[in-house]
Design a protein around this motif. Structure first.
Motif, short mmCIF file in Angstrom:
data_model
loop_
_atom_site.label_atom_id
_atom_site.label_comp_id
_atom_site.label_asym_id
_atom_site.label_seq_id
_atom_site.Cartn_x
_atom_site.Cartn_y
_atom_site.Cartn_z
N UNK A 199 17.78 67.47 2.11
CA UNK A 199 18.24 67.01 0.80
C UNK A 199 18.75 68.16 -0.04
N UNK A 245 22.02 70.32 2.27
CA UNK A 245 23.02 69.80 3.19
C UNK A 245 24.36 69.55 2.53
N UNK A 246 24.43 69.61 1.21
CA UNK A 246 25.72 69.33 0.60
C UNK A 246 26.61 70.56 0.69
N UNK A 247 27.78 70.38 1.31
CA UNK A 247 28.71 71.48 1.46
C UNK A 247 29.65 71.50 0.25
N UNK A 248 29.51 72.51 -0.60
CA UNK A 248 30.31 72.54 -1.82
C UNK A 248 31.76 72.90 -1.58
N UNK A 268 36.52 69.58 -0.62
CA UNK A 268 37.16 69.21 -1.88
C UNK A 268 38.01 67.95 -1.79
N UNK A 269 38.39 67.54 -0.58
CA UNK A 269 39.22 66.35 -0.50
C UNK A 269 38.35 65.12 -0.66
N UNK A 270 38.92 64.12 -1.28
CA UNK A 270 38.12 62.94 -1.59
C UNK A 270 37.62 62.26 -0.31
N UNK A 295 34.85 64.22 1.21
CA UNK A 295 33.63 64.08 0.42
C UNK A 295 32.94 62.77 0.77
N UNK A 312 29.30 62.23 2.46
CA UNK A 312 28.23 61.39 1.90
C UNK A 312 27.71 60.43 2.94
N UNK A 346 25.56 62.21 5.44
CA UNK A 346 24.24 62.56 4.91
C UNK A 346 23.37 61.32 4.81
N UNK A 347 23.98 60.20 4.38
CA UNK A 347 23.19 58.97 4.28
C UNK A 347 22.61 58.58 5.62
N UNK A 399 19.88 60.93 6.67
CA UNK A 399 18.63 60.73 5.93
C UNK A 399 17.90 59.49 6.42
N UNK A 400 18.68 58.43 6.68
CA UNK A 400 18.04 57.20 7.15
C UNK A 400 17.39 57.42 8.51
#
Lengths: 820, 172
Positions: A401, A404-407, A410-412, A415, A419, A422-423, A426-427
């Protein structure tokens, strides 16, 4: 009656944290944690309270030694019922103003809103610690009993003068540190830019500092760093960072770190091969190419098949062992003489340099293997260090948590993909962590496992046996063919054995997959390891059988197999194997992945595309690299073939991935997997090849008709001869000969090295054990401190409430006003 | 901004250019760029943490998330390659602390997970899963068992992750 609350931790308990290495960030953070938790009880409460029984109890607890920690734990268990009631109080929202004030001023909570003062104080403390560590570097006392050193963060006041004094203190501390440490300390403080410029001007006001201000680092540390980089990084990391950066980013962003680790591994192998190729071509191929040897030109028809079989005109080329001469090349020859094919005769020119080809061959191969071995072991140890954690934790959820977010994304679209990824992860993690194990019938499970293992081991055994028999058969056929005339079919028959082996390599892993699907493992990690092990066993047995064939049978009696130059033959065989392996991989990618995708989407109507099988592909790469390493002795240009193959493989796999496959939903512990891959590369693969190369050089008689070691009984005799020559011609270098006879020919040296190695490993494991014990003790202590904190806060609140209650005359205490 | 510009080193020129582009349509006398303009940067536009980033690095008294050039440089420095793990974890903690109370409690963690999993409804976790996730996170990272993750515990968790430094990066 009322005692003021006075928790003074520092003289009572100290933890000898210097027994832990100071620059380990995990342990640093552990120190921080202890400091903050421990001193959380030191913050002065604005109201003094009566806690007589509590203070004595508290003091006793604080004063008890570490060996009583367990005793305390037992005590705690008795009070658990009381505590559960108190924890209810802790999560309540209706705190009184006083309690809230206390809570918000606790150092562990105010850290997030750190004022400049706080940060400066902490920097202060850290620089003091660093200075103390450097001074006490010599005597690291390993006391058996850990003690906590309370560093006493004072309660911050918003007084400007306070800030100024703190700043001055920090400046003094910084100036007392060494220059490099100063820079590092400044870098690591999370202050704003303006603050840092101010501090820098103050701290670096002396001459050394002035040079630092212009971002120069003192020369000796620069030299050290440069050396370090050159030795290990330059060769490996710096160059690898640039190649394929964009493509890898795209792949990693779309498919995750698991698939990315495969491509990174591919890039690593490419670099190894580039290194091999460069060294070989520089020292071996180029000199021989410039001065080609004399031999009768053979008449071979140029058909396209030569590229695949390596026979024909290729067999007398630079590719293979047989081409290289056993003479010394004199470099005084002019180039036009060389191209005329007359070769260079010996001249009496005193300025000529002699280049001894056999010696060059021997040393080049030896040194490249040596350097490759060192780089492999080094990268393996680094990889181990990264993925192996002394402090084992139960799960990965928090890490996932938080980190894991890669800053960079930048492309929508990316992104959104991230997400989703990651979801799902996580599940999956949640279900893995919280899913209970189903109780299957034990006996049936065991029987199933036994069956699966027997199937896989049996198929491996039969495959190896089949290859052995087929190879023998093919050699007999070849002997028969050689007596007749050379035809295309006979040449093509040379490709039969490699074809069969590649087929086996392709089909049997599929069988293993089926078997493991039938077995239905509970944990995906166990399934992965089992599949890797089975595949590895298959490849090791195949390569073992082939090596036995080549080195044991053919090399021992080359005349029986009708070979003039067995080394060239073995080199050609390896070349053929490498090529066929590549061809079959291409076929598998096209037919296996693409057509399977069409099939599964069209016929089976599955919405999900197939998943990239990482373990299998990585083992294929390792297999190819093993072949290359085996063949380098016999085919100096084989790394070039492998380079071309890897380049093509990269682009092919990339496009196949983008078209056919989709991201796996399973968790893939990338760092542990890359450790596994590198260690697989090092241990079975590299070790096996180096053993076989050493065996070849030391015990097998080279063929007398071709190659650089023509007239020698063994290959390494070239080195021995040279050493003896050196002794006679240049007595000053006689010690080299002595060193050679001591180290290389004396087995005692190897035993000594192995003994030293084992001792180092043992010492490290003991240190690791000790650290683990300390960490678990510290953790327990922290938990207890946390419980103390909770306890005190709830008592604070309870007592405050009691005071607020207007009708309780008996228990109203007299407040003593000793302000803190 | 005149004084800062005159002391600008050569290496800061590109950042200054990017920053002043944001101000081009506005009043030139403004020293700080409002948050909406900062959020229009392509690197931050789709980042779910963009508002928090602006709030964390902003030093304005009005707490509106506007950034001066120095704040902008601080932002870039914290997200750069050469920032140490300490700095990155410090700022990451502040970014994830949605209610600015100095610790990550259950509410902060819930908002964090919602940012990670995305805006759409079907990509979010169910309330049951969320509860389980938060309790697991607290179990793993809350060492002193006070129900929240403070900075030191956060840094301790981060130190075990080898990918954090490489993922906490923004390149202009």
């Amino acid at each position: 009656m009322a005692n003021s609350v006075d928790f003074n931790l520092s003289p009572i308990m100290e933890l000898e944290l210097e027994s832990l290495r100071e620059d380990d960030t995990a342990q640093d953070s552990m120190c921080q944690l202890i400091r903050v938790t421990g001193t959380g009880l030191e913050s002065g409460s604005p109201e003094t309270l009566e806690m007589e029984v509590l203070t004595t109890e508290g003091r006793d607890r604080m004063a008890s030694q570490m060996s009583d920690v367990r005793e305390r734990a037992d005590e705690r268990r008795l009070q658990r019922s009381e505590e559960s009631m108190q924890t209810d109080l802790l999560v309540r929202n209706r705190w009184s103003a006083a309690t809230l004030r206390v809570l918000s001023s606790m150092p562990s909570r105010s850290v997030g809103q750190q004022s400049r003062l706080e940060i400066i104080s902490q920097c202060n403390i850290r620089s003091t610690q660093l200075r103390r560590y450097h001074r006490q570097n010599q005597d690291v006392s390993l006391s058996s009993r850990p003690r906590i050193r309370g560093y006493g963060i004072e309660a911050d006041s918003e007084d400007v003068c306070e800030e100024e004094t703190k700043r001055q203190e920090l400046v003094i501390n910084l100036q007392s540190l060494s220059a490099g440490d100063r820079v590092r300390m400044m870098r690591a403080t999370p202050l704003s830019l303006a603050e840092k410029t101010k501090l820098r001007k103050l701290a670096f006001s002396d001459k050394v500092g002035q040079s630092l201000l212009s971002s120069q680092v003192p020369c000796c540390s620069l030299l050290k760093r440069a050396l370090y980089h050159v030795l290990f990084g330059c060769l490996f990391i710096l160059s690898s960072l640039q190649l394929w950066q964009v493509a890898l980013k795209r792949l990693g962003g779309r498919f995750g770190t698991g698939v990315l680790s495969y491509f990174l591994f591919l890039r690593t192998l490419l670099l190894f091969n580039v290194f091999l190729f460069l060294i070989n071509s520089l020292f071996l191929v180029l000199p021989q190419a410039i001065h080609p040897p004399l031999h009768t030109p053979s008449s071979h028809r140029v058909t396209g098949l030569e590229l695949f079989t390596g026979t024909g005109y290729l067999s007398n080329s630079l590719m293979f062992y047989g081409y290289y001469t056993n003479s010394t090349i004199n470099t005084s020859c002019r180039p036009d003489e060389a191209t005329a094919g007359t070769g260079c005769g010996t001249t009496s020119d005193p300025h000529m340099m002699a280049y001894n080809i056999p010696l060059a061959y021997f040393f080049t191969i030896g040194i490249t293997f040596f350097i490759t071995g060192i780089v492999l072991v080094y990268s393996m140890s680094k990889s181990f260090g990264r993925s192996f954690r002394v402090f084992k934790s139960q799960g990965n959820l928090a890490i996932k948590v938080f980190s894991s977010w890669d800053f960079k994304v930048s492309k929508k679209m990316s992104v959104r993909l991230q997400s989703e990824n990651i979801t799902t992860q996580l599940k999956e993690l949640l279900s893995e962590v919280n899913g209970g194990e189903e109780e299957k019938g034990r006996l049936s499970g065991m029987a199933l496992h036994l069956l699966a293992w027997s199937i896989s081991l049996g198929s491996t055994f039969f495959c190896a046996l089949g290859i052995h028999c087929f190879a023998k058969h093919m050699h007999l056929r070849r002997l028969e063919d050689a007596e007749g005339e050379v035809s295309l079919v006979h040449e093509a028959r040379l490709l039969a054995l490699p074809g069969v082996v590649s087929c086996g390599n392709l089909l049997l892993p599929g069988l293993f997959n089926l078997v493991s699907w039938m077995e239905n493992y509970n944990s995906p990690i166990v399934r992965l390891y089992v599949s890797i092990f089975r595949n590895l066993l298959l490849k090791v047995s195949i390569l073992g059988v082939l090596c036995y064939h080549w080195l044991g049978k053919i090399a021992a009696e080359p005349e029986q197999h009708g070979l003039q130059c067995w080394e060239s033959f073995v080199g050609q065989e390896l070349y053929r194997f490498l090529l066929m392996d590549f061809i079959f991989t291409v076929l598998y990618t096209v037919f296996g992945e693409y057509i399977w995708k069409l099939f599964s989407q069209g016929v089976l109507r599955r919405r999900r595309k197939p998943v990239f099988d990482i373990a299998r592909n990585v083992l294929e790469l390792i297999y190819g690299q093993t072949l290359t390493w085996l063949g380098v002795l016999f085919t100096p240009l084989l790394p070039a073939v492998q380079i071309i193959k890897l380049l093509l493989l990269f682009y092919m796999k990339k496009s196949s991935l983008l078209v056919n496959c989709q991201a796996s939903r399973k968790l893939w512990r990338a760092s542990q997997m890359s450790t596994l891959f590198i260690s697989l590369l090092c241990f079975p693969s590299f070790l096996g090849t180096s053993v076989s190369v050493i065996y070849t050089m030391w015990t097998i008689k080279p063929s007398s008709g071709c190659g650089p070691f023509r007239n020698l009984p063994f290959m390494f005799h070239s080195g021995k001869q040279w050493a003896q020559e050196l002794k006679s011609t240049n007595p000053k270098l006689a010690w080299l000969n002595w060193v050679h006879s001591c180290l290389v020919e004396n087995p005692l040296f190897l035993f000594l090295m192995a003994g030293v190695f084992l001792m180092v490993i043992y010492v490290n494991t003991q240190v690791l054990d000790g650290q683990r014990k300390i960490i678990s003790l510290l953790q327990e202590q922290m938990e207890n401190e946390g419980k103390d904190k909770k306890f005190l806060i709830t008592r604070l609140q309870a007592i405050h409430e009691e005071r607020q209650r207007p009708l309780s005359p008996s228990s109203r205490p007299q407040p003593q006003g000793s302000e803190v | 901004m005149g004084t800062t510009a005159s002391q600008l080193g050569k290496d800061l020129l590109s950042e200054y250019q990017r920053f002043s582009e944001l101000l081009s349509k506005e009043d030139r006398n403004l020293t700080s760029v409002p948050m909406e303009k900062v959020l229009s940067l392509p690197e931050l536009k789709s980042n779910p943490f963009r508002k928090r980033i602006c709030h964390v690095f902003s030093t304005s008294d009005m707490k509106d998330g506007s950034l001066t050039f120095e704040d902008f440089l601080d932002l870039l420095s914290a997200f750069s390659d050469s920032a140490t793990l300490e700095i990155k974890s410090h700022y990451a903690f502040r970014i994830f602390d949605f209610d600015d109370d100095g610790t990550l409690d259950g509410g902060d963690l819930e908002k964090l997970v919602n940012c990670l999993t995305g805006e759409t409804e079907d990509s979010r976790l169910t309330p049951e899963e969320m509860r389980q996730l938060i309790s697991n996170i607290l179990e793993e990272s809350d060492i002193d068992k006070d129900g929240t993750v403070n900075l030191s515990e956060f840094q301790h968790v981060i130190s075990r992750s080898p990918d954090f430094v490489s993922s906490f990066k923004i390149v202009l």
